[in-house]
Design a protein around this motif. Structure first.
Motif, PDB file in Angstrom:
ATOM      1  N   THR A   1      19.533  14.980 -19.673  1.00 34.08           N
ATOM      2  CA  THR A   1      18.405  15.766 -19.164  1.00 34.08           C
ATOM      3  C   THR A   1      18.621  16.145 -17.710  1.00 34.08           C
TER       4      THR A   1
ATOM      5  N   VAL B   1      10.653  10.830 -20.479  1.00 32.01           N
ATOM      6  CA  VAL B   1      11.629  10.264 -19.540  1.00 32.01           C
ATOM      7  C   VAL B   1      11.122   8.927 -19.010  1.00 32.01           C
TER       8      VAL B   1
ATOM      9  N   CYS C   1      14.134  11.448 -13.796  1.00 38.01           N
ATOM     10  CA  CYS C   1      15.435  11.021 -14.311  1.00 38.01           C
ATOM     11  C   CYS C   1      16.219  10.278 -13.226  1.00 38.01           C
TER      12      CYS C   1
ATOM     13  N   LEU D   1      18.752  10.280 -20.203  1.00 39.14           N
ATOM     14  CA  LEU D   1      18.410  10.652 -18.830  1.00 39.14           C
ATOM     15  C   LEU D   1      19.550  11.418 -18.170  1.00 39.14           C
TER      16      LEU D   1
END
Length: 180
Positions: A124, A106, A142, A121
């Motif tokens: 996720t 990330v 994130c 991002l």
């Protein structure tokens, strides 16, 4: 390098790899029976030098269970400049079975600012917004990364992240960074 020196525990191979030329480092990546620290040292040095022969080894290290190994691989991948890096990092960050190891992918996606970064991002973070998700640090990365990237496509997921107690402050901050 100091972490790897400690893992090498006085092995003469450490000094040899620390001083090796790119072809010697590449050989260390492909020869059988090398310890993990030696492969990491070779891949890290090749990556920092921009040698794409390190790419596969660095991606494997980016997905390792040891956080310092992941962080070193992310630094080397960022320096490497290989166009495949963002796609690999996005695949690792969005893999639901490997979420425990997604923090460095990330962070790498944020550093790369690649077209794959924001969608990965968002994907996720969306998966990690349940109140008791154990991977809140990945979710926080994130949220913060989406603020840095400042893409309006993140507005909806950042709005949802505001309801999460551990993410609320960062999500509000990131929303303020998005263009109106």
């Amino acid at each position: 390098m100091e972490r790897l020196r400690a893992e090498a525990a006085g092995s003469p191979e450490y000094e040899r790899l620390a001083a090796a030329e790119p072809d010697g480092l590449a050989a260390a990546l492909t020869s059988a029976g090398r310890p993990l620290w030696a492969r990491e040292l070779a891949a890290y040095r090749l990556g920092l030098a921009g040698d794409r022969r390190a790419f596969e080894a660095l991606v494997l290290l980016l997905n390792h269970r040891d956080p310092p190994r992941c962080a070193a691989a992310a630094r080397a991948l960022a320096a490497l400049g290989d166009p495949r890096t963002a796609r690999a990092a996005a695949a690792l960050a969005t893999n639901a079975l490997r979420t425990a190891y997604a923090l460095e992918p990330v962070r790498l996606l944020v550093a790369l600012r690649a077209p794959e970064s924001v969608p990965a991002l968002i994907t996720t973070l969306s998966r990690l917004l349940s109140p008791h998700d154990p991977y809140w640090r990945v979710a926080l990365a994130c949220v913060e990364g989406l603020g840095v990237l400042a893409d309006p496509a993140a507005r909806e997921v950042l709005g949802r992240a505001q309801a999460h107690p551990r993410l609320a402050v960062a999500a509000t901050r990131s929303l303020h960074l998005l263009p109106r």
